[in-house]
Design an enzyme around this catalytic site. Structure first.
Site, PDB file in Angstrom:
ATOM      1  N   HIS A   1       1.064  -1.469   0.028  1.00  0.00           N
ATOM      2  CA  HIS A   1      -0.345  -0.312   0.095  1.00  0.00           C
ATOM      3  C   HIS A   1       1.174   1.480   0.207  1.00  0.00           C
ATOM      4  CE1 HIS A   1      -3.215   2.883   2.374  1.00  0.00           C
ATOM      5  NE2 HIS A   1      -3.719   2.111   1.570  1.00  0.00           N
TER       6      HIS A   1
ATOM      7  N   ASP B   1       3.552  -4.429   7.401  1.00  0.00           N
ATOM      8  CA  ASP B   1       1.908  -3.197   7.991  1.00  0.00           C
ATOM      9  C   ASP B   1       0.485  -4.078   7.753  1.00  0.00           C
ATOM     10  OD1 ASP B   1      -0.190  -1.885   6.719  1.00  0.00           O
ATOM     11  OD2 ASP B   1       0.463  -1.454   5.032  1.00  0.00           O
TER      12      ASP B   1
ATOM     13  N   GLN C   1      -4.259  -4.450   7.309  1.00  0.00           N
ATOM     14  CA  GLN C   1      -4.834  -5.370   6.770  1.00  0.00           C
ATOM     15  C   GLN C   1      -5.424  -7.059   7.634  1.00  0.00           C
ATOM     16  OE1 GLN C   1      -7.642  -5.305   4.534  1.00  0.00           O
ATOM     17  NE2 GLN C   1      -6.896  -3.390   4.105  1.00  0.00           N
TER      18      GLN C   1
ATOM     19  N   LYS D   1      -9.829  -0.850  10.414  1.00  0.00           N
ATOM     20  CA  LYS D   1     -10.187  -1.589   9.981  1.00  0.00           C
ATOM     21  C   LYS D   1     -11.003  -2.988  10.726  1.00  0.00           C
ATOM     22  CE  LYS D   1      -7.458   0.214   6.534  1.00  0.00           C
ATOM     23  NZ  LYS D   1      -7.381   0.290   5.265  1.00  0.00           N
TER      24      LYS D   1
ATOM     25  N   CYS E   1      -5.145   3.258  -3.638  1.00  0.00           N
ATOM     26  CA  CYS E   1      -3.468   2.443  -3.119  1.00  0.00           C
ATOM     27  C   CYS E   1      -2.194   2.447  -2.899  1.00  0.00           C
ATOM     28  CB  CYS E   1      -3.398   3.243  -1.483  1.00  0.00           C
ATOM     29  SG  CYS E   1      -4.571   5.410  -1.191  1.00  0.00           S
TER      30      CYS E   1
HETATM   31  C1  LIG Z   1      -2.468  -2.977   3.511  1.00  0.00           C
HETATM   32  C2  LIG Z   1      -2.725  -0.761   4.035  1.00  0.00           C
HETATM   33  N1  LIG Z   1      -2.077  -0.649   4.469  1.00  0.00           N
HETATM   34  C3  LIG Z   1      -2.082   0.698   4.921  1.00  0.00           C
HETATM   35  C4  LIG Z   1      -2.622   1.317   5.126  1.00  0.00           C
HETATM   36  C5  LIG Z   1      -3.772   2.522   5.547  1.00  0.00           C
HETATM   37  O1  LIG Z   1      -4.390   2.967   6.425  1.00  0.00           O
HETATM   38  P1  LIG Z   1      -4.791   4.574   6.981  1.00  0.00           P
HETATM   39  O2  LIG Z   1      -5.367   5.630   5.782  1.00  0.00           O
HETATM   40  O3  LIG Z   1      -5.863   4.205   8.143  1.00  0.00           O
HETATM   41  O4  LIG Z   1      -3.179   4.992   7.241  1.00  0.00           O
HETATM   42  C6  LIG Z   1      -3.944   0.500   4.659  1.00  0.00           C
HETATM   43  C7  LIG Z   1      -5.887   1.303   4.194  1.00  0.00           C
HETATM   44  O5  LIG Z   1      -5.944   1.312   3.803  1.00  0.00           O
HETATM   45  C8  LIG Z   1      -3.830  -0.807   3.596  1.00  0.00           C
HETATM   46  O6  LIG Z   1      -4.770  -1.437   3.620  1.00  0.00           O
END
Ligand SMILES: Cc1ncc(COP(=O)(O)O)c(C=O)c1O
Lengths: 164, 412
Positions: free
Chosen positions: B126, B202, B205, B228, B370
């Site tokens: 992401h 990370d 998910q 999430k 993203c």
């Molecule tokens: C794999 C992953 N990493 C990071 C994020 C970023 O999360 P946040 O927007 O809550 O910081 C997301 C969410 O969209 C994600 O799916």
């Protein structure tokens, strides 16, 4: 078709989506090439415009996107070809004010009959008026305006370069 | 695990799901972007505001003490949820997963990465786990290396040893938000540690959907977001090994993060407050703790088991009804997988698809999610992504399939 969607996906729009007009590229120079991106969805449009003696003599559209961005680009290309740069700029302004009605409403708290912006002369837009349903779907407005903003940028670039 | 999940009962806990959209039952299939809230989370936050609110860490009156107690209790609850050995020191509350990763890049990264140092990323990340490293790479002239994606939508680890040679940091997702692939994180982390690298997970998910144990994952840092995992927006977590956090310079400066401030300098507070400058998201922490309790009461194995059986159902129904017209970008079957279905349906653009689906009350996300490098690798600008959680059921998948069929007719 499901309720509401017919406002968005008018027959003219689907037609321009399925058989886009002025699709392709133009040799540059003499044509000018400008790219536009919708960073939210990754749609991209490439506008090739040939300005000759103050007139948009030819235009081609490349890139990829959804039915709204693609049909809007196609409708735009048909509408601006052969018009003077001045007329095209007017048209861009009119089109964009048609697309901004909803934004005015959002700030008003989304009332159905909230204060509209300047009145838009839909007749002057011809087939383009088919896109007016997009304002009911605010996230799609950027799809509809992508090619228009890109064309405006192309004309600005040409003006800066002293071509028009 | 004590039998399957009672989805009907779960659904009743989520008030938002009771509503109608465009005359249809709301079918929420976008939990990978953000999940919904059980009443218990809403109640916990309401109760906090109605009975307790005061600033934390600075008051000696009982209201402030109670606010402090709830805030710190949330830290312990989160720590327990991810198997943190020292939750009181190691769980740092931040804004979201994005901020957590940025913090690691800005503090550990700036202190430890120097020109020419190599950082290993993957094609599945992401932007939250890419852009902070791209920014640091630009600033510090770092070498970026990439684990590629195989045609089976899994990481291609054939070259891992070569890629890890001399690497200082590995930043990798535990589960792809586009493909649903659960990465072999523990194996990657073990190999990375053998190569002397520090490992960032990370977990945005996976933490909401899979039982998490930071020790078993083998990461040095873990980032995730409350929103999430049934919690509120505005709060996320950085877990880090105490000795690493200890050695890192602070991130933001301000109140709460200092031990002493003089005209000529400051000394930072102890963990975890060293990294929590300013008034923290207190009610959000309370909401996150309630979300953790909700998930724990059900059991993460049951949550995941439910999602996998629903995923299998979706894979079967979609294949039966649409055959080759529908493509799912993600591993086949349910092994090493979460409930994420990134779809391409004929040549209907994902935006058009999600628009038509919305008219049937079906919420899916269209776009690049993203993850633009991954989308480039997949060769598409966007997908329409349906993602599953504990409150989804087979009828939601059926509604998705019915709506896909309408889209097919419209764009025929
Ligand atoms: C794999 C992953 N990493 C990071 C994020 C970023 O999360 P946040 O927007 O809550 O910081 C997301 C969410 O969209 C994600 O799916």
């Amino acid at each position: 078709m499901m309720t509401g969607l017919e406002d968005l996906y008018r027959e003219i729009i689907l037609d321009h989506y399925r058989s886009p007009r002025n699709r392709g590229e133009l040799p540059e120079p003499p044509a000018h090439r400008t790219e536009g991106f919708n960073p939210l969805c990754g749609d991209e449009v490439v506008v090739y415009v040939l300005v000759d003696a103050g007139t948009v003599a030819d235009i081609r559209i490349a890139g990829q996107g959804c039915s709204i961005s693609q049909s809007s680009a196609s409708l735009m290309s048909a509408a601006v070809k052969g018009k003077s740069v001045e007329q095209v700029r007017d048209l861009i302004r009119t089109f964009k004010s048609m697309m901004s009605i909803h934004e005015a409403r959002l700030e008003e708290g989304d009332g159905e009959d909230g204060a509209p912006g300047e009145p838009v002369d839909l007749d002057s837009l011809g087939e383009l008026a088919a896109l007016q349903g997009v304002v009911k779907f605010p996230v799609r407005i950027k799809c509809a305006t992508l090619s228009w903003n890109t064309l405006a940028q192309a004309l600005d670039e040409l003006e800066t370069a002293g071509v028009s | 695990m004590t039998g399957p999940l009672d989805v009907a009962a779960v659904k009743k806990d989520f008030p938002v799901l009771a509503q109608q959209v465009h005359g249809h039952r709301l079918v929420y299939l976008d939990s990978a972007a953000s999940s919904q809230h059980p009443q218990s989370v809403l109640d916990a936050m309401d109760d906090y505001y109605a009975t307790t609110h005061a600033n934390v860490h600075r008051g000696v009156y009982s209201l402030a003490e109670e606010a402090d107690r709830r805030y710190e209790a949330a830290r312990l609850a989160v720590g327990r949820f991810i198997g943190a050995p020292q939750p009181q020191e190691e769980v740092v509350f931040v804004k979201n997963a994005t901020e957590a990763i940025n913090m690691v890049a800005a503090t550990w990264g700036r202190a430890n990465l120097h020109p020419g140092d190599a950082v290993l990323l993957t094609d599945m990340e992401h932007h939250a786990n890419l852009v902070p490293w791209l920014m640091l790479a630009e600033e510090r002239d770092l070498e970026l290396r990439w684990v590629g994606l195989g045609d089976d939508y899994r990481l291609d680890l054939d070259d891992l040893d070569r890629l890890l040679d001399g690497v200082k940091l590995v930043a990798c997702t535990t589960m792809s938000n586009v493909l649903g692939t659960v990465t072999p994180f523990a194996a990657i982390a073990a190999a990375a540690h053998d190569a002397g690298a520090v490992v960032v997970a990370d977990g945005a998910q996976s933490v909401p959907h899979l039982a998490t144990d930071v020790g078993a994952l083998g990461c040095d840092f873990l980032a995730f977001s409350a929103h999430k995992m049934l919690g509120p927006t505005g709060i996320g977590v950085l877990w880090g090994k105490a000795e690493l956090l200890e050695a890192m310079p602070p991130f933001l400066g301000g109140g709460g993060m200092i031990r002493d401030v003089r005209r000529d300098g400051f000394s930072p507070n102890v963990l975890p407050w060293k990294f929590e400058a300013g008034t923290p998201p207190i009610a959000e922490a309370v909401g996150l703790a309630a979300a953790v309790h909700y998930l724990e009461a059900i059991g993460m194995d049951r949550v995941h088991g439910h999602e996998l059986s629903l995923l299998a159902y979706a894979q079967r129904i979609l294949a039966e009804r649409f055959g080759d017209d529908l493509h799912v970008f993600g591993p086949e079957g349910t092994e090493d997988r979460g409930g994420v279905l990134s779809l391409a349906y004929r040549d209907v653009h994902p935006h058009d698809l999600s628009q038509v689906l919305d008219q049937a009350g079906v919420c899916v996300r269209a776009g690049h999610h993203c993850a633009k490098p991954l989308m480039r690798r997949l060769g598409v600008p966007a997908t329409a992504r349906a993602s599953l959680y504990l409150y989804n059921e087979e009828s939601d998948v059926d509604a998705l399939a019915d709506a896909l069929e309408s889209a097919g007719r419209l764009f025929g």
